[in-house]
Scaffold this motif. Structure first.
Motif: not given
Length: 223
Positions: A44-67
């Motif tokens: 989980g986590g965002s691909g952008l430094a300083g950008d915060e992900i609150a729900d790694p179940r559905h957001h962030g991670g390698d396949d959703q690093a940047v939107y």
């Protein structure tokens, strides 16, 4: 083709999120300074430094690093909704100009300035948090019906980005599986799911699994 803005968000408590924490990072705002982009890893986590992900179940991670979402599509929504929509309001990290984001093919690769190399993986499926953030009744159904989805990207090579950077499509696969088609396949037109496998390993892992399950149950024919 360029970035109009680079947008990041901080976790905040809201009443409308379905995240167990009660937090969301969807409220993303443009930043003027350069931002480092790198693969966040599968946890989980965002691909952008300083950008915060609150729900790694559905957001962030390698396949959703940047939107990414196109300013042209935000402008169209402004006309339809009758209200201004600032860059980042859809929770996108990259607001683009001149880029066919919805028509981008799965596996299409973008070079941002002299920095990161990004690869399109899927469209974006709306959630209750998105609806609550915009404050539009029935937004999830409306967004799904329009199918103007934007695109998730993974980070193949890290680097720095900032507003104004050019976007160059450096690789475009021969198949016709676009972010918009992938979105329709996993939402309103599930008979399209077998076609997603044409995109190979570039496809978002969750979408690939849905396609494989569908083929196992129904075969690979597309009506």
């Amino acid at each position: 083709m360029k970035l109009l803005s680079v947008n990041i968000g901080r976790r905040a408590a809201v009443a409308y999120t379905s995240a167990p924490s009660g937090l969301t990072g969807i409220d993303k705002r443009p930043v003027a300074e350069p931002v480092h982009v790198t693969a966040p890893g599968p946890g989980g986590g965002s691909g952008l430094a300083g950008d915060e992900i609150a729900d790694p179940r559905h957001h962030g991670g390698d396949d959703q690093a940047v939107y990414a979402y196109a300013r042209e599509d935000l402008d169209a929504w402004e006309r339809e909704l009758g209200r201004p929509l600032a860059d980042g309001v859809f929770g996108e990290n990259l607001t683009t100009a001149g880029v066919d984001v919805n028509g981008a093919r799965i596996g299409e690769r973008w070079r941002i300035g002299g920095g990161p190399l990004l690869e399109v993986t899927s469209g974006r499926v709306p959630c209750r948090t998105f609806q609550g953030h915009l404050g539009e009744t029935g937004w999830m159904k409306r967004f799904t019906r329009q199918g103007v989805t934007g695109a998730y990207l993974r980070v193949l090579e890290p680097g720095m980005i900032r507003a104004g950077d050019p976007v160059e499509v450096v690789h475009r696969p021969e198949h016709g599986i676009t972010a918009a088609l992938q979105f329709r396949a996993v939402t309103t037109e599930r008979e399209l799911l077998p076609r997603l496998l044409e995109a190979g390993d570039a496809l978002h892992a969750g979408a690939a699994e849905k396609a494989r399950v569908y083929v196992a149950r129904h075969g690979s024919g597309v009506s």
